[in-house]
Design a protein around this motif. Structure first.
Motif, PDB file in Angstrom:
ATOM      1  N   VAL A   1       4.449  -5.310   6.028  1.00 16.33           N
ATOM      2  CA  VAL A   1       4.825  -3.978   5.569  1.00 16.33           C
ATOM      3  C   VAL A   1       4.121  -3.631   4.249  1.00 16.33           C
ATOM      4  CG1 VAL A   1       6.960  -4.435   4.259  1.00 16.33           C
ATOM      5  CG2 VAL A   1       6.809  -2.455   5.741  1.00 16.33           C
ATOM      6  N   ARG A   2       3.864  -4.637   3.430  1.00 18.58           N
ATOM      7  CA  ARG A   2       3.071  -4.430   2.209  1.00 18.58           C
ATOM      8  C   ARG A   2       1.980  -5.500   2.138  1.00 18.58           C
ATOM      9  NH1 ARG A   2       8.140  -2.820   1.272  1.00 18.58           N
ATOM     10  NH2 ARG A   2       8.789  -4.979   1.289  1.00 18.58           N
ATOM     11  N   GLU A   3       0.879  -5.146   1.491  1.00 21.72           N
ATOM     12  CA  GLU A   3      -0.298  -6.018   1.469  1.00 21.72           C
ATOM     13  C   GLU A   3       0.015  -7.405   0.877  1.00 21.72           C
ATOM     14  OE1 GLU A   3      -3.261  -5.644   2.713  1.00 21.72           O
ATOM     15  OE2 GLU A   3      -4.131  -7.432   1.778  1.00 21.72           O
TER      16      GLU A   3
ATOM     17  N   VAL B   1      15.745   6.561   1.041  1.00 25.91           N
ATOM     18  CA  VAL B   1      15.358   7.934   0.675  1.00 25.91           C
ATOM     19  C   VAL B   1      13.841   8.021   0.524  1.00 25.91           C
ATOM     20  CG1 VAL B   1      15.732   7.577  -1.829  1.00 25.91           C
ATOM     21  CG2 VAL B   1      15.848   9.863  -0.877  1.00 25.91           C
ATOM     22  N   GLN B   2      13.220   6.956   0.088  1.00 19.21           N
ATOM     23  CA  GLN B   2      11.763   6.793  -0.119  1.00 19.21           C
ATOM     24  C   GLN B   2      11.225   7.614  -1.282  1.00 19.21           C
ATOM     25  OE1 GLN B   2      11.091   4.309   1.424  1.00 19.21           O
ATOM     26  NE2 GLN B   2      11.786   4.297   3.538  1.00 19.21           N
ATOM     27  N   SER B   3      11.596   8.897  -1.370  1.00 18.52           N
ATOM     28  CA  SER B   3      11.184   9.704  -2.513  1.00 18.52           C
ATOM     29  C   SER B   3      12.205  10.815  -2.683  1.00 18.52           C
ATOM     30  CB  SER B   3       9.804  10.315  -2.257  1.00 18.52           C
ATOM     31  OG  SER B   3       9.542  11.321  -3.220  1.00 18.52           O
TER      32      SER B   3
ATOM     33  N   THR C   1      19.550   1.978  -0.940  1.00 20.78           N
ATOM     34  CA  THR C   1      18.377   2.732  -0.496  1.00 20.78           C
ATOM     35  C   THR C   1      17.082   1.974  -0.725  1.00 20.78           C
ATOM     36  OG1 THR C   1      17.529   4.999  -0.512  1.00 20.78           O
ATOM     37  CG2 THR C   1      17.829   3.957  -2.655  1.00 20.78           C
ATOM     38  N   ASP C   2      16.000   2.510  -0.188  1.00 17.97           N
ATOM     39  CA  ASP C   2      14.639   2.037  -0.477  1.00 17.97           C
ATOM     40  C   ASP C   2      13.885   3.196  -1.119  1.00 17.97           C
ATOM     41  OD1 ASP C   2      15.176  -0.297   0.924  1.00 17.97           O
ATOM     42  OD2 ASP C   2      14.145   0.339   2.756  1.00 17.97           O
ATOM     43  N   ILE C   3      13.071   2.874  -2.137  1.00 19.33           N
ATOM     44  CA  ILE C   3      12.274   3.912  -2.801  1.00 19.33           C
ATOM     45  C   ILE C   3      10.835   3.420  -2.962  1.00 19.33           C
ATOM     46  CG2 ILE C   3      11.993   5.286  -4.919  1.00 19.33           C
ATOM     47  CD1 ILE C   3      15.040   4.811  -5.408  1.00 19.33           C
TER      48      ILE C   3
ATOM     49  N   TYR D   1       3.884   1.638  -3.849  1.00 16.15           N
ATOM     50  CA  TYR D   1       3.174   2.014  -2.627  1.00 16.15           C
ATOM     51  C   TYR D   1       2.031   1.037  -2.351  1.00 16.15           C
ATOM     52  CZ  TYR D   1      -0.191   4.268   0.382  1.00 16.15           C
ATOM     53  OH  TYR D   1      -1.089   4.509   1.375  1.00 16.15           O
ATOM     54  N   SER D   2       1.951   0.601  -1.131  1.00 12.83           N
ATOM     55  CA  SER D   2       0.897  -0.326  -0.726  1.00 12.83           C
ATOM     56  C   SER D   2       0.106   0.306   0.412  1.00 12.83           C
ATOM     57  CB  SER D   2       1.571  -1.635  -0.294  1.00 12.83           C
ATOM     58  OG  SER D   2       0.687  -2.476   0.364  1.00 12.83           O
ATOM     59  N   LYS D   3      -1.190   0.350   0.227  1.00  6.40           N
ATOM     60  CA  LYS D   3      -2.053   1.037   1.195  1.00  6.40           C
ATOM     61  C   LYS D   3      -2.212   0.173   2.441  1.00  6.40           C
ATOM     62  CE  LYS D   3      -6.755   2.716   0.812  1.00  6.40           C
ATOM     63  NZ  LYS D   3      -7.785   2.988  -0.199  1.00  6.40           N
TER      64      LYS D   3
HETATM   65  N1  5AD Z   1       4.183   0.595   0.707  1.00 15.14           N
HETATM   66  C1  5AD Z   1       5.297   0.332   0.014  1.00 15.14           C
HETATM   67  N2  5AD Z   1       6.520   0.221   0.574  1.00 15.14           N
HETATM   68  C2  5AD Z   1       6.604   0.394   1.909  1.00 15.14           C
HETATM   69  N3  5AD Z   1       7.658   0.358   2.747  1.00 15.14           N
HETATM   70  C3  5AD Z   1       7.216   0.579   3.991  1.00 15.14           C
HETATM   71  N4  5AD Z   1       5.886   0.768   3.991  1.00 15.14           N
HETATM   72  C4  5AD Z   1       5.482   0.659   2.694  1.00 15.14           C
HETATM   73  C5  5AD Z   1       4.230   0.773   2.050  1.00 15.14           C
HETATM   74  N5  5AD Z   1       3.110   1.045   2.709  1.00 15.14           N
HETATM   75  C6  5AD Z   1       9.017   0.155   2.293  1.00 15.14           C
HETATM   76  C7  5AD Z   1       9.906   1.332   2.666  1.00 15.14           C
HETATM   77  C8  5AD Z   1      10.754   0.784   3.765  1.00 15.14           C
HETATM   78  C9  5AD Z   1      10.865  -0.660   3.379  1.00 15.14           C
HETATM   79  C10 5AD Z   1      11.282  -1.587   4.462  1.00 15.14           C
HETATM   80  O1  5AD Z   1       9.564  -0.978   2.935  1.00 15.14           O
HETATM   81  O2  5AD Z   1      10.670   1.682   1.547  1.00 15.14           O
HETATM   82  O3  5AD Z   1      12.007   1.423   3.842  1.00 15.14           O
END
Ligand code: 5AD
Ligand code: SF4
Length: 483
Positions: free
Chosen positions: A92-94, A307-309, A345-347, A379-381
């Protein structure tokens, strides 16, 4: 779950075509090979399942463990010492990927000391073509690679590896298949995850999950209920219903059923005490579900609602399909119906194009909602996702500054919110002995918070009353109330 005597399976015949019978055949076959290997080594063989990532992966790992035990790997041990090591990966992240490569390097050294060691890799990261190419080129010592769609074939793939002595790779792009009735070994005797659906159709623009977990598929309510009934008969009192987006459960069933309806059916199972679920998408969380939660005696007082943002502008670019106002309204509705609910939540910070104003909107949501806890991510690309090609990436120093500010706020609010239950008596499910002090037991409250209290291991798996004496930030110290 069927209990089956694998010794009665005739291995001189061709393997059955139908599942799960085909896998039972390969369990029996792999068992034979493991027994031979064990004789050669002159000792029972051991294993190690390493899980990265989410609850979904944790549940998959129980299935991997179940199969390894069925085929004769005896006990779980440390990674460097085990005869079968499998990494169930996350992408999900690098940085999750980088960790896997790092650990594989170390594992190669251990493998050189142990000629019996086999190394397997599976899970989300394996669904990425570049990853598998890299492994094929630079990590030749890996024995087995498979993805998220064919985990049920684990015994068959092990058999292939044992028969071929070469690296075995089996990755499927997608599947519409769900195979029931395979072995699994629960980590806890009293609680269990239960998959209700697989895959995701949302395509949030930052997220790789829809590409690695495939399209949404729901299990039939009959299979889900049957699994839970068996779990309850086996001592389980708490279940966690798992899906990437549980609120869209049932849409693709022959006879559609909503998640709210499924919950009502599960609530009726005698002996089941607690129901949790994960993860909810704000765009799909229905009024019906809120109503069911309000009246339920078993659904836990916890909702994870990413919520993410907080910025409608960013949410739009993320393809989340709700606005800041929609999210805040939803929170109000939930709290009105279930006042003691704990919200988490996740942000994501630093989504491409996120401005200072956008970020302030996120801070505003955090201050308004006052989450009990929040997972914050930079944020991870992720290659292949739409957001990865947006030109406007936010500079790292700006992201870092925003992230630290957010984290501080989240932690401050969280410690304030968490302490509100001091001096109350709560029902807790006792999960185990405290990691740091063996005179204490650890229990989980309905709202997902932990409390440590004096007791002994006979309480494990029981639901008891505990008075919360002191809040220590994110957990409590308490005392058991004797009935
Ligand atoms: N970059 C950062 N965080 C991410 N998530 C999902 N994809 C990315 C990304 N590309 C986070 C979101 C999701 C959680 C499981 O991981 O917040 O809800
Ligand atoms: Fe779980 Fe997502 Fe990681 Fe896959 S990518 S293991 S679904 S968190």
């Amino acid at each position: 779950m069927k209990t089956l005597d694998y010794n009665t399976i005739d291995l001189s015949k061709e393997p059955p075509v139908k599942e799960p019978e085909r896998q039972y055949y390969f369990i029996a076959k792999a068992k034979k090979y493991v027994m031979e290997k064990s004789k050669e080594a002159g000792r029972p063989l051991t294993f190690c399942v390493v899980t990265f990532g989410c609850q979904m992966n944790a549940r998959d790992s129980e299935k991997l463990t179940g199969i390894l035990e069925q085929i004769g790997y005896r006990e779980e041990t440390q990674e460097e010492l085990a005869d079968f090591v499998i990494y169930n990966t996350c992408t999900v992240r690098e940085n999750a990927n980088q960790r896997v490569y790092g650990r594989l390097g170390q594992l190669n050294r251990a493998k050189k000391q142990n000629p019996h060691m086999l190394i397997g890799l599976c899970g989300c990261m394996m669904q990425e073509t570049e990853v598998v190419e890299k492994l094929k080129k630079s990590y030749r010592f890996v024995d087995l690679i498979f993805g998220t769609h064919n985990i049920y074939k684990f015994a068959e793939l092990i058999t292939t590896r044992m028969e071929s002595q070469r690296m075995v790779i089996d990755i499927w792009k997608d599947t519409d298949k769900i195979v029931e009735d395979l072995p699994s070994e629960r980590k806890y005797s009293f609680k269990s995850g239960v998959n209700i659906m697989f895959g995701c159709n949302n395509f949030c623009s930052y997220c790789i999950v829809p590409y690695v977990r495939g399209r949404e598929r729901s299990r039939s309510p009959k299979d889900i209920i049957r699994e839970i009934e068996h779990l309850v008969a086996d001592g389980v009192v708490e279940i966690m219903l798992l899906g990437q987006n549980v609120n869209s459960y049932g849409k693709n069933l022959d006879v559609p059923m909503s998640f709210a309806e499924l919950l009502q059916n599960i609530e009726r199972i005698d002996g089941l005490e607690r129901i949790r679920f994960m993860t909810s998408h704000p765009k799909d969380l229905s009024d019906d579900l809120i109503e069911v939660m309000k009246h339920s005696k078993k659904i836990c007082r916890h909702l994870h609602l990413p919520v993410q943002s907080g910025s409608t502008n960013v949410l739009n670019k993320m393809n989340r399909r709700y606005t800041k106002e929609h999210y805040l309204n939803l929170v109000d509705k939930i709290r009105a119906a279930v006042p003691d609910i704990s919200l988490t939540t996740d942000i994501i910070v630093g989504f491409p194009g996120e401005t200072d104003d956008d970020f302030e909107e996120t801070m505003d949501v955090v201050k308004k909602v006052r989450f009990d806890s929040a997972f914050t991510f930079i944020y991870s690309k992720r290659t292949g996702t739409p957001a990865a090609v947006i030109k406007d990436q936010v500079p790292q120093d700006v992201v870092k500054e925003r992230f630290n500010r957010l984290l501080k706020e989240v932690q401050q609010i969280s410690s304030e919110e968490c302490s509100v239950y001091t001096d109350t008596v709560q029902e807790v499910l006792v999960e185990g002995i405290n990691d740091h002090d063996s005179t204490l037991m650890t229990g989980r409250m309905s709202n997902n918070m932990l409390v440590h209290f004096p007791g002994d291991d006979r309480l494990i798996g029981k639901i008891i009353q505990v008075e919360l004496k002191q809040c220590k930030g994110f957990y409590y110290l308490g005392e058991r109330i004797k009935e």
